[in-house]
Design a protein around this motif. Sequence first.
Motif, PDB file in Angstrom:
ATOM      1  N   ARG A  92      -0.283  -4.940  30.396  1.00 36.38           N
ATOM      2  CA  ARG A  92       0.078  -3.522  30.524  1.00 36.38           C
ATOM      3  C   ARG A  92      -1.168  -2.639  30.478  1.00 36.38           C
ATOM      4  O   ARG A  92      -1.268  -1.667  31.223  1.00 36.38           O
ATOM      5  CB  ARG A  92       1.050  -3.121  29.419  1.00 36.38           C
ATOM      6  CG  ARG A  92       2.382  -3.834  29.462  1.00 36.38           C
ATOM      7  CD  ARG A  92       3.228  -3.364  30.652  1.00 36.38           C
ATOM      8  NE  ARG A  92       4.413  -4.203  30.802  1.00 36.38           N
ATOM      9  CZ  ARG A  92       4.537  -5.172  31.708  1.00 36.38           C
ATOM     10  NH1 ARG A  92       3.535  -5.427  32.547  1.00 36.38           N
ATOM     11  NH2 ARG A  92       5.630  -5.880  31.796  1.00 36.38           N
ATOM     12  N   VAL A  93      -2.099  -2.974  29.605  1.00 30.60           N
ATOM     13  CA  VAL A  93      -3.352  -2.210  29.522  1.00 30.60           C
ATOM     14  C   VAL A  93      -4.060  -2.223  30.870  1.00 30.60           C
ATOM     15  O   VAL A  93      -4.517  -1.185  31.374  1.00 30.60           O
ATOM     16  CB  VAL A  93      -4.263  -2.782  28.414  1.00 30.60           C
ATOM     17  CG1 VAL A  93      -5.672  -2.216  28.526  1.00 30.60           C
ATOM     18  CG2 VAL A  93      -3.681  -2.475  27.041  1.00 30.60           C
ATOM     19  N   ARG A  94      -4.162  -3.393  31.507  1.00 31.51           N
ATOM     20  CA  ARG A  94      -4.876  -3.489  32.779  1.00 31.51           C
ATOM     21  C   ARG A  94      -4.105  -2.837  33.923  1.00 31.51           C
ATOM     22  O   ARG A  94      -4.709  -2.375  34.899  1.00 31.51           O
ATOM     23  CB  ARG A  94      -5.206  -4.941  33.091  1.00 31.51           C
ATOM     24  CG  ARG A  94      -6.540  -5.332  32.445  1.00 31.51           C
ATOM     25  CD  ARG A  94      -6.392  -6.326  31.341  1.00 31.51           C
ATOM     26  NE  ARG A  94      -7.658  -6.453  30.604  1.00 31.51           N
ATOM     27  CZ  ARG A  94      -7.740  -6.255  29.288  1.00 31.51           C
ATOM     28  NH1 ARG A  94      -6.659  -5.923  28.586  1.00 31.51           N
ATOM     29  NH2 ARG A  94      -8.895  -6.374  28.660  1.00 31.51           N
ATOM     30  N   GLU A  95      -2.786  -2.770  33.809  1.00 27.53           N
ATOM     31  CA  GLU A  95      -2.015  -2.008  34.799  1.00 27.53           C
ATOM     32  C   GLU A  95      -2.425  -0.541  34.774  1.00 27.53           C
ATOM     33  O   GLU A  95      -2.594   0.083  35.832  1.00 27.53           O
ATOM     34  CB  GLU A  95      -0.519  -2.139  34.514  1.00 27.53           C
ATOM     35  CG  GLU A  95       0.062  -3.493  34.869  1.00 27.53           C
ATOM     36  CD  GLU A  95       1.515  -3.627  34.464  1.00 27.53           C
ATOM     37  OE1 GLU A  95       2.184  -4.534  34.994  1.00 27.53           O
ATOM     38  OE2 GLU A  95       2.001  -2.832  33.614  1.00 27.53           O
ATOM     39  N   GLY A 109       1.983   0.887  23.485  1.00 26.54           N
ATOM     40  CA  GLY A 109       2.295   0.636  22.084  1.00 26.54           C
ATOM     41  C   GLY A 109       1.860   1.765  21.167  1.00 26.54           C
ATOM     42  O   GLY A 109       1.661   2.905  21.587  1.00 26.54           O
ATOM     43  N   ASP A 110       1.679   1.418  19.894  1.00 28.39           N
ATOM     44  CA  ASP A 110       1.431   2.428  18.864  1.00 28.39           C
ATOM     45  C   ASP A 110      -0.033   2.538  18.461  1.00 28.39           C
ATOM     46  O   ASP A 110      -0.369   3.195  17.481  1.00 28.39           O
ATOM     47  CB  ASP A 110       2.281   2.130  17.628  1.00 28.39           C
ATOM     48  CG  ASP A 110       1.986   0.744  17.038  1.00 28.39           C
ATOM     49  OD1 ASP A 110       1.130   0.025  17.596  1.00 28.39           O
ATOM     50  OD2 ASP A 110       2.631   0.379  16.032  1.00 28.39           O
ATOM     51  N   ALA A 111      -0.925   1.901  19.210  1.00 29.44           N
ATOM     52  CA  ALA A 111      -2.352   1.955  18.899  1.00 29.44           C
ATOM     53  C   ALA A 111      -3.138   2.263  20.169  1.00 29.44           C
ATOM     54  O   ALA A 111      -2.734   1.879  21.273  1.00 29.44           O
ATOM     55  CB  ALA A 111      -2.825   0.629  18.301  1.00 29.44           C
ATOM     56  N   PRO A 112      -4.261   2.949  20.053  1.00 24.01           N
ATOM     57  CA  PRO A 112      -5.060   3.264  21.234  1.00 24.01           C
ATOM     58  C   PRO A 112      -5.693   2.013  21.835  1.00 24.01           C
ATOM     59  O   PRO A 112      -6.026   1.068  21.123  1.00 24.01           O
ATOM     60  CB  PRO A 112      -6.128   4.217  20.699  1.00 24.01           C
ATOM     61  CG  PRO A 112      -6.265   3.846  19.250  1.00 24.01           C
ATOM     62  CD  PRO A 112      -4.886   3.459  18.812  1.00 24.01           C
ATOM     63  N   THR A 113      -5.831   2.014  23.134  1.00 25.23           N
ATOM     64  CA  THR A 113      -6.477   0.919  23.856  1.00 25.23           C
ATOM     65  C   THR A 113      -7.407   1.514  24.911  1.00 25.23           C
ATOM     66  O   THR A 113      -7.471   2.731  25.108  1.00 25.23           O
ATOM     67  CB  THR A 113      -5.456   0.006  24.552  1.00 25.23           C
ATOM     68  OG1 THR A 113      -4.830   0.754  25.618  1.00 25.23           O
ATOM     69  CG2 THR A 113      -4.390  -0.509  23.593  1.00 25.23           C
ATOM     70  N   ALA A 170     -13.531  -7.631  21.369  1.00 28.46           N
ATOM     71  CA  ALA A 170     -12.184  -7.835  20.816  1.00 28.46           C
ATOM     72  C   ALA A 170     -11.661  -6.582  20.109  1.00 28.46           C
ATOM     73  O   ALA A 170     -11.122  -6.653  19.007  1.00 28.46           O
ATOM     74  CB  ALA A 170     -12.166  -9.034  19.873  1.00 28.46           C
ATOM     75  N   LYS A 171     -11.818  -5.439  20.781  1.00 31.18           N
ATOM     76  CA  LYS A 171     -11.346  -4.171  20.222  1.00 31.18           C
ATOM     77  C   LYS A 171     -10.739  -3.320  21.333  1.00 31.18           C
ATOM     78  O   LYS A 171     -11.056  -3.499  22.511  1.00 31.18           O
ATOM     79  CB  LYS A 171     -12.493  -3.411  19.554  1.00 31.18           C
ATOM     80  CG  LYS A 171     -13.061  -4.120  18.325  1.00 31.18           C
ATOM     81  CD  LYS A 171     -14.186  -3.322  17.683  1.00 31.18           C
ATOM     82  CE  LYS A 171     -14.716  -4.040  16.449  1.00 31.18           C
ATOM     83  NZ  LYS A 171     -15.832  -3.303  15.798  1.00 31.18           N
ATOM     84  N   LEU A 172      -9.839  -2.412  20.923  1.00 33.57           N
ATOM     85  CA  LEU A 172      -9.183  -1.480  21.847  1.00 33.57           C
ATOM     86  C   LEU A 172      -8.464  -2.198  22.979  1.00 33.57           C
ATOM     87  O   LEU A 172      -8.409  -1.712  24.107  1.00 33.57           O
ATOM     88  CB  LEU A 172     -10.188  -0.474  22.423  1.00 33.57           C
ATOM     89  CG  LEU A 172     -10.749   0.575  21.464  1.00 33.57           C
ATOM     90  CD1 LEU A 172     -11.745   1.465  22.189  1.00 33.57           C
ATOM     91  CD2 LEU A 172      -9.644   1.418  20.842  1.00 33.57           C
ATOM     92  N   ASP A 173      -7.888  -3.343  22.665  1.00 35.63           N
ATOM     93  CA  ASP A 173      -7.168  -4.120  23.664  1.00 35.63           C
ATOM     94  C   ASP A 173      -5.740  -4.352  23.197  1.00 35.63           C
ATOM     95  O   ASP A 173      -5.389  -4.072  22.043  1.00 35.63           O
ATOM     96  CB  ASP A 173      -7.863  -5.465  23.902  1.00 35.63           C
ATOM     97  CG  ASP A 173      -7.648  -5.985  25.311  1.00 35.63           C
ATOM     98  OD1 ASP A 173      -6.769  -5.464  26.015  1.00 35.63           O
ATOM     99  OD2 ASP A 173      -8.367  -6.921  25.700  1.00 35.63           O
ATOM    100  N   GLY A 174      -4.900  -4.846  24.080  1.00 35.08           N
ATOM    101  CA  GLY A 174      -3.544  -5.189  23.691  1.00 35.08           C
ATOM    102  C   GLY A 174      -3.533  -6.320  22.678  1.00 35.08           C
ATOM    103  O   GLY A 174      -4.447  -7.150  22.648  1.00 35.08           O
TER     104      GLY A 174
END
Length: 215
Positions: free
Chosen positions: A94-97, A153-157, A82-86
């Motif tokens: 969007r992350v998985r895209e 967004g504004d945080a790394p994933t 549960a880290k570095l995810d949307g």
Amino acid sequence: MTAPILYCNRESGHSYKVALALRLMGVPYEQRPVDLNLPREQRSADFRAVSLFGEVPVYVDEDGLAVCQSNAILDYAARRYAKLDGRTPATRVRVREWLAWEANRLAMSFPHLRFSRRFTRADPVLEAWWAARMQSDFECLDRHLQGMPFLVGDAPTIADISCCGYLFWTGQADVDLAPWPAIIAWLERIRSLPGWSAPYDLLIASPPISAGTRT
């Protein structure tokens, strides 16, 4: 349960992005280097037992589940820890895209160009094709990052970790990132993340890749 294991190689950007994600997530794990000079059927028995495709990286979690392919590992780790995810269902899409884009585009251009220029030279026509495809990929990445701190967004994933994996090695392929200033700024933001470590500092020593090797 046992400590997770990451089968990896120090010259593999795919190994690096998994190692970096685990470090940023604060997940302890053991690294086991794999000699990529050996034919796949001659690699260590413990590696072959968990590697579906005979490739690095492979992540074996606390429960003994082995996960292959770097972006599949990133997806699994983001969900498990549960880290570095949307932060919402929409941003996780969007992350998985971006994971899919990286596998189909970026991973098919610059890593091959670097391998050709650093380890085993490819046909000049093929190298030129990789270089042209890399330029298109870098333009896409740079365009998206203009005015954005991270890919989603504004945080790394894990999207950022996936796409940056090989880009700390551009000098090894004689690639200058100056035409893509948004990429340069993005890589600096990634370097500034607490726990970030450069590839050769993070990954433990493994047998050097010999000229003529094709992994």
